[in-house]
Write an enzyme that holds these catalytic residues in place. Structure first.
Site, PDB file in Angstrom:
ATOM      1  N   TYR A  84      -0.359  16.425 -18.141  1.00  0.00           N
ATOM      2  CA  TYR A  84       0.802  17.196 -17.656  1.00  0.00           C
ATOM      3  C   TYR A  84       2.053  17.006 -18.508  1.00  0.00           C
ATOM      4  O   TYR A  84       3.094  17.573 -18.218  1.00  0.00           O
ATOM      5  CB  TYR A  84       1.109  16.887 -16.187  1.00  0.00           C
ATOM      6  N   LYS A  85       1.957  16.189 -19.571  1.00  0.00           N
ATOM      7  CA  LYS A  85       3.138  15.984 -20.420  1.00  0.00           C
ATOM      8  C   LYS A  85       3.032  16.912 -21.632  1.00  0.00           C
ATOM      9  O   LYS A  85       3.174  18.120 -21.502  1.00  0.00           O
ATOM     10  CB  LYS A  85       3.216  14.514 -20.831  1.00  0.00           C
TER      11      LYS A  85
ATOM     12  N   ARG B 115      16.686   9.521 -22.003  1.00  0.00           N
ATOM     13  CA  ARG B 115      15.434   9.752 -22.729  1.00  0.00           C
ATOM     14  C   ARG B 115      15.305  11.245 -23.021  1.00  0.00           C
ATOM     15  O   ARG B 115      15.467  12.076 -22.124  1.00  0.00           O
ATOM     16  CB  ARG B 115      14.307   9.283 -21.804  1.00  0.00           C
TER      17      ARG B 115
ATOM     18  N   ASP C 195      -3.548   3.651 -23.561  1.00  0.00           N
ATOM     19  CA  ASP C 195      -3.020   4.710 -22.698  1.00  0.00           C
ATOM     20  C   ASP C 195      -2.317   5.715 -23.619  1.00  0.00           C
ATOM     21  O   ASP C 195      -1.352   5.372 -24.315  1.00  0.00           O
ATOM     22  CB  ASP C 195      -2.035   4.100 -21.683  1.00  0.00           C
TER      23      ASP C 195
ATOM     24  N   PHE D  53       4.252   1.115 -19.088  1.00  0.00           N
ATOM     25  CA  PHE D  53       4.541   1.924 -17.903  1.00  0.00           C
ATOM     26  C   PHE D  53       4.010   1.174 -16.679  1.00  0.00           C
ATOM     27  O   PHE D  53       2.875   0.674 -16.699  1.00  0.00           O
ATOM     28  CB  PHE D  53       3.896   3.308 -18.034  1.00  0.00           C
TER      29      PHE D  53
HETATM   30  C1  LIG Z   1       2.105   5.458 -19.945  1.00  0.00           C
HETATM   31  C2  LIG Z   1       1.878   6.167 -18.640  1.00  0.00           C
HETATM   32  N1  LIG Z   1       0.750   5.946 -17.962  1.00  0.00           N
HETATM   33  C3  LIG Z   1       0.509   6.570 -16.806  1.00  0.00           C
HETATM   34  C4  LIG Z   1       1.421   7.456 -16.264  1.00  0.00           C
HETATM   35  C5  LIG Z   1       1.193   8.167 -14.991  1.00  0.00           C
HETATM   36  O1  LIG Z   1       0.060   7.925 -14.305  1.00  0.00           O
HETATM   37  P1  LIG Z   1      -0.284   8.868 -13.087  1.00  0.00           P
HETATM   38  O2  LIG Z   1      -0.460  10.259 -13.606  1.00  0.00           O
HETATM   39  O3  LIG Z   1      -1.505   8.269 -12.524  1.00  0.00           O
HETATM   40  O4  LIG Z   1       0.868   8.841 -12.132  1.00  0.00           O
HETATM   41  C6  LIG Z   1       2.612   7.717 -16.939  1.00  0.00           C
HETATM   42  C7  LIG Z   1       3.641   8.654 -16.424  1.00  0.00           C
HETATM   43  O5  LIG Z   1       3.738   9.025 -15.293  1.00  0.00           O
HETATM   44  C8  LIG Z   1       2.836   7.045 -18.149  1.00  0.00           C
HETATM   45  O6  LIG Z   1       3.970   7.260 -18.812  1.00  0.00           O
HETATM   46  N1  LIG Z   2       4.279  11.238 -13.478  1.00  0.00           N
HETATM   47  C1  LIG Z   2       5.503  11.502 -12.973  1.00  0.00           C
HETATM   48  C2  LIG Z   2       5.684  11.747 -11.619  1.00  0.00           C
HETATM   49  O1  LIG Z   2       4.575  11.693 -10.815  1.00  0.00           O
HETATM   50  C3  LIG Z   2       6.941  12.019 -11.093  1.00  0.00           C
HETATM   51  C4  LIG Z   2       8.006  12.063 -11.957  1.00  0.00           C
HETATM   52  C5  LIG Z   2       7.879  11.777 -13.287  1.00  0.00           C
HETATM   53  C6  LIG Z   2       6.631  11.466 -13.773  1.00  0.00           C
HETATM   54  C7  LIG Z   2       6.418  11.056 -15.151  1.00  0.00           C
HETATM   55  O2  LIG Z   2       5.594  11.604 -15.816  1.00  0.00           O
HETATM   56  C8  LIG Z   2       7.131   9.908 -15.626  1.00  0.00           C
HETATM   57  C9  LIG Z   2       6.684   9.544 -16.998  1.00  0.00           C
HETATM   58  N2  LIG Z   2       5.329   9.039 -17.069  1.00  0.00           N
HETATM   59  C10 LIG Z   2       7.558   8.556 -17.702  1.00  0.00           C
HETATM   60  O3  LIG Z   2       7.257   8.315 -18.841  1.00  0.00           O
HETATM   61  O4  LIG Z   2       8.512   8.054 -17.162  1.00  0.00           O
END
Ligand SMILES: Cc1ncc(COP(=O)(O)O)c(C=O)c1O
Ligand SMILES: Nc1c(O)cccc1C(=O)C[C@H](N)C(=O)O
Length: 416
Positions: A228-229, A377, A203, A131
């Site tokens: 949040y997932k 997805r 992660d 990611f």
């Molecule tokens: C593998 C992974 N790491 C981190 C994040 C997000 O990080 P953050 O909550 O800081 O935006 C996501 C999705 O948004 C993710 O899929």
């Molecule tokens: N974290 C997100 C956001 O801040 C906005 C929209 C989507 C997301 C997501 O969670 C994307 C997610 N981590 C992904 O796997 O693509």
């Protein structure tokens, strides 16, 4: 009953499903099939009342007293302890705090600091398909430190045995890939990383609450992840960071804010980290959001990760089998591993018109999402997704494909 019995077979699977009753713990809009819990989990019913309680009673009435009386100050640790069993951690090894990106910053910095006694360990290995935020944060740290650290991107996990060596400081991997759903063997990969004296940072954004995770059994070094997932904590809910007992004394990160101090209310002019996991904290946390994380975690108390995994694999198996049989006339290509050992709780398919098709599905109430390049997805949250949802989602997909009922010029939204 087999697939040949169609939707009726799915109804029967739902009737026999030991997790079926848990769907009632969530608010799900009528007419919506929600296959995007891997991006934003659905709302636990309890969260509205909890938010009202925090806002009206704890904030509105009790005001500042709530830091003690309502347990606000301890909440990152209280929730960390509630989350710990879901990821194979012990009590006092996890805090729920900040964002995953910020926790990555802390964990990467601490890992480099721990390895700094060995001047040749200057390489951070990760996957090109990780990611982006994980790679970006590592880039930010290496640029800012300006001490010759390098990031090495690999293209497939098979490269790991060749690339990890005595120059590797840290290997940073996402346990379940956000795009393909590929699931690493955490135990084997961590052992490989340790054979070469490197540290392993995982992660768990797409694993926590989705697949069984055994951080301590795997001897992992650090972990971060989102709530949040699959944990259903709410949009932008604080993330978590895990530091095992054995590394806590050495864990030093540069975001040395007062919540990580040994005695925050002594108001000392110098930073002295607390001895425990709270040294991973930085500053004041958003209490309304943080409190809602508990509502998601409470639901996990009614089941086990093993039961969740069993249903998750059954749902993804069914989805893959139905897509491949019902939509065989169309150029769909599975990018998620078929092997159970390598599959998270999602199924992704490539199609040349993936974005337009996802938009058409969303219009029909089937919510998945789109990720570059050309990937549809679909996330499966066993707590609330039913077997009939899988059947109905594939029926909609087939209809859209057969009729070419999608708009190739569909507007690209900021969030895809
Ligand atoms: C593998 C992974 N790491 C981190 C994040 C997000 O990080 P953050 O909550 O800081 O935006 C996501 C999705 O948004 C993710 O899929
Ligand atoms: N974290 C997100 C956001 O801040 C906005 C929209 C989507 C997301 C997501 O969670 C994307 C997610 N981590 C992904 O796997 O693509």
């Amino acid at each position: 009953m087999t697939l040949a019995h169609g939707r009726a077979a799915c109804e029967q699977l739902d009737q026999q499903d030991p997790l079926a009753a848990l769907r009632d713990e969530f608010i799900l809009p009528d007419g919506v099939i929600y296959l995007d819990g891997n991006s934003l989990g659905a709302r636990p019913k309890a969260s509205l009342q909890r938010a009202q309680e925090v806002i009206a009673q704890e904030w509105g009435t009790d005001l500042i007293k709530s830091w003690n009386k309502a347990g606000w100050f301890d909440l990152p640790s209280t929730l960390g302890n509630q989350l710990a069993p879901l990821i194979g951690a012990q009590a006092d090894e996890v805090v729920v705090t900040d964002s995953t990106s910020i926790n990555l910053f802390k964990a990467i910095s601490a890992a480099l600091q721990m390895q700094s006694g060995d001047a040749q360990r200057k390489v951070i290995i990760t996957e090109r398909s990780n990611f982006p935020t994980d790679i970006y944060v590592a880039e930010g740290i290496t640029r800012w430190l300006d001490r010759g650290y390098q990031i090495q991107l690999i293209d497939t996990p098979d490269e790991l045995p060749q690339v990890i060596n005595e120059k590797t400081a840290l290997v940073m991997l996402t346990h379940v890939n956000y795009r393909t759903g590929y699931l690493h063997d955490m135990r084997a990969v961590t052992a490989l990383i340790h054979q070469h004296g490197a540290l392993a940072l995982w992660d768990l954004a797409h694993s926590a609450g989705a697949v069984p995770v055994e951080l301590n059994a795997a001897q992992a070094d650090f972990a971060v992840g989102c709530t949040y997932k699959y944990l259903n904590g709410g949009p932008g809910a604080p993330a978590f960071i895990w530091v095992p007992q054995r590394h806590q004394a050495a864990f030093q990160h540069p975001l040395s804010g007062w919540w990580g101090h040994a005695s925050p209310f002594a108001m000392q002019p110098h930073f002295e980290p607390t001895a425990n996991i709270r040294r991973a904290l930085c500053g004041t946390q958003p209490m309304v959001s943080l409190a809602l994380v508990g509502c998601g975690l409470d639901i996990f108390g009614q089941t086990t990760m093993q039961a969740i995994r069993k249903k998750s694999l059954a749902l993804t198996d069914l989805f893959i089998a139905l897509v491949e049989s019902q939509c065989a006339a169309h150029p769909l290509e599975l990018v998620t591993p078929r092997s159970h050992q390598q599959r998270g709780s999602q199924a992704s398919f490539h199609h040349p018109h993936a974005y337009a098709i996802i938009q058409a599905l969303i219009e029909r109430g089937v919510i998945g999402d789109y990720r570059e390049p050309g990937i549809m997805r679909f996330g499966f949250t066993p707590l609330y997704v039913r077997y009939v949802d899988v059947w109905d989602a594939v029926a909609s997909l087939r209809d859209i494909l057969d009729r070419e009922d999608y708009d190739l010029h569909a507007k690209r939204h900021a969030v895809t």
